[in-house]
Design a protein around this motif. Structure first.
Motif, PDB file in Angstrom:
ATOM      1  N   LYS A 239      28.262 -40.979 -33.818  1.00  7.15           N
ATOM      2  CA  LYS A 239      28.359 -40.640 -32.394  1.00  7.15           C
ATOM      3  C   LYS A 239      28.715 -41.935 -31.662  1.00  7.15           C
TER       4      LYS A 239
ATOM      5  N   ASN B 258      33.570 -34.993 -24.619  1.00  5.96           N
ATOM      6  CA  ASN B 258      32.209 -34.573 -24.318  1.00  5.96           C
ATOM      7  C   ASN B 258      31.489 -35.598 -23.453  1.00  5.96           C
ATOM      8  N   LEU B 259      31.766 -36.879 -23.709  1.00  2.31           N
ATOM      9  CA  LEU B 259      31.185 -37.931 -22.877  1.00  2.31           C
ATOM     10  C   LEU B 259      31.703 -37.834 -21.448  1.00  2.31           C
TER      11      LEU B 259
ATOM     12  N   LYS C  65      22.836 -41.584 -23.830  1.00  2.47           N
ATOM     13  CA  LYS C  65      23.086 -40.439 -24.710  1.00  2.47           C
ATOM     14  C   LYS C  65      24.415 -40.636 -25.434  1.00  2.47           C
TER      15      LYS C  65
ATOM     16  N   PHE D  73      27.681 -39.254 -28.100  1.00  4.11           N
ATOM     17  CA  PHE D  73      28.492 -38.061 -28.330  1.00  4.11           C
ATOM     18  C   PHE D  73      29.489 -38.295 -29.454  1.00  4.11           C
TER      19      PHE D  73
ATOM     20  N   HIS E 205      29.994 -35.067 -19.781  1.00  4.78           N
ATOM     21  CA  HIS E 205      28.594 -35.437 -19.516  1.00  4.78           C
ATOM     22  C   HIS E 205      28.459 -36.366 -18.314  1.00  4.78           C
TER      23      HIS E 205
END
Length: 374
Positions: free
Chosen positions: A289, A305-306, A298, A300, A309
């Protein structure tokens, strides 16, 4: 022997569901007839099954026979204990199909889905404003009633919400928890910090979007970005008529029709229609990730997706409904929301033919036929 053979000779004539025993079919038929022969003598509520009445009686008796072995808390129903155990195990079996966020309770997922669908079932009777959660409506009502139950112990100022009091306390403590990584300046409130960051962004990217504030280095990039807001999709598939904002997206889409999968995994041989799909698949083997959120840490598998987010932190909602003006963080959320306007109901019950806007609503409905508790 029917347990071993799987034979189910007793079939419901209304929905086609089959059962091993006549008694099970008789119980099932009450779903269709609405018969509830078991009545509570204390409150008059009726139930289809004796077991349901027995469980209900614990409300009146206060009996809680199911005890957590880790913390000693007791529950009236076994399924309540099962849900409680997830606090200790960390299990989150309910996953949002749109953003991947996981929840320990089905009810929490149901509440979360309203972020994507735009559903706001709780409406203020004074001004008509609607809310996703009942708690939000309750807090909103204080605007009309003037109630301010949260009081600052230092200056006596009252607030309608706990969060407002917490923000106010920073005026007394001098706390400035939001710090700019580029210039080191700190801010008391997140909103002030977000406004400040645009100063740095525009230095490198002088072309800002007037609708969402996102900035770009080139005017062409801004022009392409504007299609998100306008809904313009100038690239059309000649086979199915689907349209796309970018030529590259159309090229990738065409592989659905041609079946072309030019990207192959060297480890397991699985093939993919796009390089991004292969890269994402490779993380299954590596567990990597590599994309980390600079604000909360967090991680990813995918950069996309980041980016999605990050909107949680920035508050950016680039996908806007052209009919009502409501904006969304995800394209999928906008697509779901549009069903409110189009009245599209693509999810159909195989038992009775009833259709629903969303799969979640269909799943809840299916339990009427299966008899499974929600």
């Amino acid at each position: 022997m029917r347990i071993h053979t799987g034979e189910s000779p007793f079939t419901c004539q209304q929905c086609g569901k089959s059962f091993r025993h006549q008694g099970n079919l008789s119980h099932h038929m009450r779903i269709h007839t609405g018969e509830k022969p078991y009545t509570c003598q204390q409150c008059g509520r009726s139930f289809r099954q004796q077991g349901s009445l027995s469980n209900h009686m614990r409300i009146h008796t206060g009996e809680k026979p199911y005890t957590c072995q880790q913390c000693g808390r007791s529950f009236a129903q076994h399924w309540n204990l099962e849900e409680h155990m997830r606090i200790h195990t960390g299990e989150s079996p309910f996953t949002c199909q749109l953003c991947g966020k996981r929840f320990s309770h089905h009810g929490s997922l149901s509440h979360h889905m309203r972020i994507h669908t735009g559903e706001k079932p709780y409406t203020c009777q004074h001004c008509g404003k609607s809310f996703v959660q009942h708690g939000n409506l309750k807090a909103h009502m204080r605007i009309h009633t003037g109630e301010s139950p949260y009081t600052c112990q230092l200056c006596g100022k009252g607030f309608s919400q706990q969060g407002s009091l917490s923000h106010h306390m920073r005026n007394h403590t001098g706390e400035k928890p939001h710090t700019c990584n580029q210039c080191g300046k700190s801010f008391t409130h997140k909103a002030s910090f977000n406004r400040h960051k645009i100063i740095h962004t525009r230095e490198k990217n002088p072309f800002p979007c007037q609708q969402c504030g996102k900035c770009f280095a080139q005017h062409w990039n801004l022009k392409v970005h504007m299609r998100i807001h306008t809904g313009e999709s100038p690239f059309t598939c000649q086979q199915c008529g689907k349209s796309f904002c970018h030529q590259g997206n159309l090229s990738h889409h065409m592989r659905i029709h041609t079946g072309e999968k030019p990207y192959t995994c060297k480890q397991c041989g699985q093939s993919f229609s796009s390089k991004a799909s292969l890269n994402w698949h490779m993380t299954v083997h590596t567990g990597e990730k590599r994309y980390t959120c600079p604000q909360c840490g967090k991680t990813f598998h995918q950069h996309g997706n980041l980016n999605t987010h990050i909107r949680i932190h920035t508050g950016e909602k680039p996908f806007t409904c052209q009919q009502c003006g409501q904006s969304f963080t995800h394209k999928g959320s906008l697509d779901w929301h549009m069903r409110i306007h189009t009245e599209e109901k693509p999810c159909t019950c195989q038992h009775c033919g009833k259709s629903f806007n969303y799969k979640l609503s269909l799943d809840r409905h299916i339990k009427i036929h299966t008899g499974k508790k929600p």
